[in-house]
Write an enzyme that holds these catalytic residues in place. Structure first.
Site, PDB file in Angstrom:
ATOM      1  N   HIS A   1       0.824  -1.200   0.000  1.00 41.27           N
ATOM      2  CA  HIS A   1       0.000   0.000   0.000  1.00 41.27           C
ATOM      3  C   HIS A   1       0.872   1.270   0.000  1.00 41.27           C
ATOM      4  CE1 HIS A   1      -3.903   1.397   2.176  1.00 41.27           C
ATOM      5  NE2 HIS A   1      -3.744   1.958   1.010  1.00 41.27           N
TER       6      HIS A   1
ATOM      7  N   ARG B   1      -8.835   1.728  -8.313  1.00 39.14           N
ATOM      8  CA  ARG B   1      -8.811   0.696  -7.257  1.00 39.14           C
ATOM      9  C   ARG B   1      -9.518   1.277  -6.032  1.00 39.14           C
ATOM     10  NH1 ARG B   1      -3.171   0.015  -9.319  1.00 39.14           N
ATOM     11  NH2 ARG B   1      -2.837  -2.181  -9.795  1.00 39.14           N
TER      12      ARG B   1
ATOM     13  N   ARG C   1     -13.309  -0.240 -10.215  1.00 32.92           N
ATOM     14  CA  ARG C   1     -13.277  -1.654  -9.860  1.00 32.92           C
ATOM     15  C   ARG C   1     -13.903  -1.844  -8.482  1.00 32.92           C
ATOM     16  NH1 ARG C   1      -7.597  -4.661  -9.465  1.00 32.92           N
ATOM     17  NH2 ARG C   1      -7.469  -3.545  -7.500  1.00 32.92           N
TER      18      ARG C   1
ATOM     19  N   GLU D   1      -7.498 -11.962 -14.729  1.00 31.93           N
ATOM     20  CA  GLU D   1      -6.261 -12.014 -13.944  1.00 31.93           C
ATOM     21  C   GLU D   1      -6.025 -13.391 -13.335  1.00 31.93           C
ATOM     22  OE1 GLU D   1      -6.319  -9.010 -10.899  1.00 31.93           O
ATOM     23  OE2 GLU D   1      -8.416  -9.359 -10.403  1.00 31.93           O
TER      24      GLU D   1
ATOM     25  N   ASN E   1      -0.674  -8.164 -13.421  1.00 33.69           N
ATOM     26  CA  ASN E   1       0.059  -8.366 -12.152  1.00 33.69           C
ATOM     27  C   ASN E   1      -0.303  -9.712 -11.543  1.00 33.69           C
ATOM     28  OD1 ASN E   1       0.675  -5.734 -12.659  1.00 33.69           O
ATOM     29  ND2 ASN E   1      -0.594  -4.885 -11.032  1.00 33.69           N
ATOM     30  N   ASP E   2      -1.595  -9.965 -11.478  1.00 32.44           N
ATOM     31  CA  ASP E   2      -2.031 -11.242 -10.906  1.00 32.44           C
ATOM     32  C   ASP E   2      -1.949 -12.374 -11.915  1.00 32.44           C
ATOM     33  OD1 ASP E   2      -2.594 -10.847  -8.187  1.00 32.44           O
ATOM     34  OD2 ASP E   2      -4.323  -9.624  -8.733  1.00 32.44           O
TER      35      ASP E   2
ATOM     36  N   ARG F   1       3.393 -12.798  -5.915  1.00 29.68           N
ATOM     37  CA  ARG F   1       4.005 -11.505  -6.248  1.00 29.68           C
ATOM     38  C   ARG F   1       4.536 -10.770  -5.029  1.00 29.68           C
ATOM     39  NH1 ARG F   1      -1.588  -8.263  -8.062  1.00 29.68           N
ATOM     40  NH2 ARG F   1      -0.778  -6.303  -7.325  1.00 29.68           N
TER      41      ARG F   1
ATOM     42  N   CYS G   1      -4.690  -3.556 -17.921  1.00 30.10           N
ATOM     43  CA  CYS G   1      -4.521  -2.561 -16.860  1.00 30.10           C
ATOM     44  C   CYS G   1      -3.461  -2.945 -15.839  1.00 30.10           C
ATOM     45  CB  CYS G   1      -5.845  -2.282 -16.160  1.00 30.10           C
ATOM     46  SG  CYS G   1      -6.461  -3.681 -15.219  1.00 30.10           S
TER      47      CYS G   1
HETATM   48  C1  PEP Z   1      -3.576  -6.772 -11.728  1.00 32.80           C
HETATM   49  O1  PEP Z   1      -3.655  -7.786 -11.028  1.00 32.80           O
HETATM   50  O2  PEP Z   1      -2.920  -6.716 -12.783  1.00 32.80           O
HETATM   51  C2  PEP Z   1      -4.240  -5.532 -11.316  1.00 32.80           C
HETATM   52  C3  PEP Z   1      -4.272  -4.479 -12.103  1.00 32.80           C
HETATM   53  O3  PEP Z   1      -4.806  -5.500 -10.098  1.00 32.80           O
HETATM   54  P1  PEP Z   1      -4.014  -5.288  -8.719  1.00 32.80           P
HETATM   55  O4  PEP Z   1      -2.607  -4.882  -9.019  1.00 32.80           O
HETATM   56  O5  PEP Z   1      -4.770  -4.245  -7.978  1.00 32.80           O
HETATM   57  O6  PEP Z   1      -4.111  -6.648  -8.099  1.00 32.80           O
HETATM   58 MG    MG Z   2      -5.159  -7.947  -9.479  1.00 29.29          MG
END
Ligand code: PEP
Ligand code: MG
Length: 589
Positions: free
Chosen positions: A194, A301, A337, A440, A463-464, A474, A511
């Site tokens: 965060h 977010r 989201r 994701e 990312n996920d 991650r 994204c």
């Molecule tokens: C992702 O997972 O790519 C994403 C954009 O969401 P977050 O980073 O908030 O998990």
């Molecule tokens: Mg994510």
């Protein structure tokens, strides 16, 4: 000058800064303990009351300054919570009672607070246990005032400094001022923490996860923090310092040039228009997104609305907050989201200590699962607020962590219930708000066509998607070397998601962080994706890259990349292609 070192951490917010280290202690000051004779007790009581009043005025002043400077409601909540503790008669009466019994004021504070903390700790309620940290922070402020210590804060230094601590909280980050805080270094924290997300959104260069930073760095050491590479240099020799300053200058010059260039549309040389949108964390980020020419918000977010909070935001508050973003974007689309709480995104409002960890937090009760199984009514109030704000602009709802059709159907059912409820309540809303889902989880990429048939758009969360495809948490630094964005498996899943979107006739965007990396942004365009959403700071560079390339060239590069056998092959193809079309400009990435 102290010893020279180079330490490796995780660069979480780009930028290179040079300056003296300022270590910030995050513990309670030592409190003296002595007896007050009866004739001096009244005087001591006054000293205590004055310190309480002084602490309260300090908080009011910080709040006043912050309200003038920016719009960080998240921090204002924390400050208010601390002020309320100070204003509580129980604190005053409890500490005064100790002084009346002969305790000095500092010791009275320590004794009373430790009693309160012990009670809070035993409580079964996560929120009340969370209050412990607020009480400790209030206690620290009070003791500093009694002891005449200057506040060990993260703001207000005579000279610009680089802050160093074991850990910075999100509220610390929100208080850092650009004029005096050049950057920060923390022992703890990860790329998606965060605090890291906030540092990036506030443009404060930062390196976290630096082992033993507070031991290896001494007060006043000359530091160079490279938030791009994650390197931290302590007292570098003149030659290294010159090289780093040169890199700093080149980076600032490059950034300046990017920012100065007038905002032109992101169109490839052969005329393909790409929508470049922004990912935002705080609603105030929307101003920055607009200033940097975002074509809209591709990912808002909303987890922050539930973090650092002592009470849940109600539907009206959500509507007000969403409205600020929608208004700031002046008619451009805003994709919001629904709360993606769980896993590493902890909101202590919901979880008992340790509970959020689950057996495997990354694959546990998170995102949509958490909303459907644990906090259905909170989710419903968010859906109602989103439908209501949908009547005030181009708002789209984005669902995180969807892993299959039945889960999606359950959400759509709840959305229908939200609409019925709003109709019954006679509230204005848009029944046709667009709904999309995040791709994701690998299952969602594999079933993109079936899922796509039930929604209006898909947004790929790389990312996920990377962590689940490669089985690499991650958050876990020990396997970070396996977290490869350019892994052929990840790219093939992305390509499947694109085909699924095409087959169901809906748009597909990206994204995740990959969208802001020039190499992958170019690849995605070649794969037929014409909407990318990224950290606002990445927009100028990606716009420049887009304008320097040809779609046909990107397309043939994408075909070659998708046929690659290894990450190494993928990366060299991407880099070579980028170098040949735009030179070395992306080296800073
Ligand atoms: C992702 O997972 O790519 C994403 C954009 O969401 P977050 O980073 O908030 O998990
Ligand atoms: Mg994510």
């Amino acid at each position: 000058m102290g010893d020279m070192h180079r330490l490796q951490g995780v660069g979480v917010s780009p930028g290179i800064v040079v300056g003296p280290a300022h270590l910030v202690a995050r513990c309670m000051p030592d409190a003296p303990h002595y007896c007050i004779t009866p004739e001096h007790r009244h005087e001591e009581e006054e000293r205590l009351i004055n310190a309480l009043e002084e602490s309260r005025s300090q908080l009011l002043k910080i709040k006043q300054d912050l309200t003038k400077q920016n719009n960080n409601p998240e921090l204002l909540y924390i400050l208010d919570a601390h002020r309320l503790i100070l204003e509580d008669n129980m604190l005053r009466d409890g500490t005064v009672a100790y002084v009346k019994n002969g305790f000095n004021a500092e010791w009275a504070v320590v004794r009373y607070l430790s009693e309160v903390i012990a009670i809070f700790q035993k409580m079964d309620d996560a929120y009340l246990r969370e209050k412990r940290s607020d009480i400790e922070q209030v206690g620290k402020r009070l003791l500093n005032n009694l002891l005449g210590h200057s506040e060990d804060s993260v703001a207000g230094f005579p000279e610009p400094v680089i802050l160093v601590a074991e850990e910075f909280t999100p509220s610390d980050t929100l208080q850092m001022k650009h004029e005096t805080v050049l950057g920060f270094v923390a022992q703890r924290g990860g790329r998606t923490s965060h605090t890291a997300i906030l540092a990036k959104s506030l443009d404060i260069p930062a390196v976290v996860g630096v082992d033993k930073a507070t031991i290896k760095i001494s007060q006043g050491d000359l530091l160079v923090v490279d938030g791009l590479s994650g390197f931290l240099h302590i007292n570098p020799d003149p030659h290294t310092l010159d090289k780093l300053k040169d890199k700093q200058q080149r980076y600032s010059f490059f950034q300046k040039r990017l920012l100065e260039s007038t905002i032109q549309p992101a169109i490839t040389k052969d005329g393909r228009k790409i929508l470049l949108k922004a990912n935002i964390e705080l609603y105030s980020d929307a101003f920055k997104a607009k200033r940097l020419g975002a074509d809209g918000i591709g990912l808002y977010r909303t987890e922050h609305l539930y973090m650092n909070r002592s009470v849940l935001p109600d539907e009206e508050e959500l509507v007000r907050t969403f409205k600020q973003v929608v208004t700031s974007m002046k008619g451009l689309p805003v994709t919001i989201r629904t709360m993606d709480i769980g896993g590493e995104k902890q909101a202590k409002l919901f979880f008992k200590e340790g509970e959020y960890a689950g057996v495997n937090p990354a694959m546990g009760m998170q995102g949509i699962r958490f909303c459907l199984r644990e906090e259905r009514s909170v989710f419903l109030s968010q859906l109602r607020a989103l439908l209501r704000i949908g009547s005030e602009g181009d708002v789209r709802i984005l669902l995180p962590m969807i892993s299959g059709v039945s889960e999606l159907e359950e959400v759509l059912q709840l959305l229908a219930e939200a609409k019925d409820g709003l109709t019954e309540d006679g509230l204005n809303f848009n029944p046709d708000v667009q709904v999309g889902l995040m791709v994701e989880v690998p299952a969602a990429a594999l079933c993109a066509k079936e899922l796509g048939a039930k929604v209006d758009f898909l947004s790929i969360g790389t990312n996920d998607l990377i962590q689940f495809t490669l089985a690499v948490d991650r958050q876990d630094e020990s396997v970070a070397y396996l977290y490869e964005s350019g892994h052929p498996a990840v790219l093939r899943l992305i390509s499947m998601a694109v085909s699924g979107g095409v087959a169901s006739g809906i748009p597909v965007s990206v994204c995740g962080e990959m969208a802001g990396d020039p190499r992958f942004a170019a690849l995605f365009m070649g794969m037929g994706i014409d909407e990318l959403s990224m950290t606002p700071g990445c927009l100028p560079l990606i716009r420049r890259i887009t304008r320097a390339m040809d779609f046909t060239q990107q397309e043939s590069m994408a075909n070659a990349v998708l046929a690659s056998h290894s990450t190494t092959q993928v990366m060299s193809l991407l880099e070579e292609m980028l170098r040949s079309s735009v030179g070395n400009e992306h080296i800073f990435h």
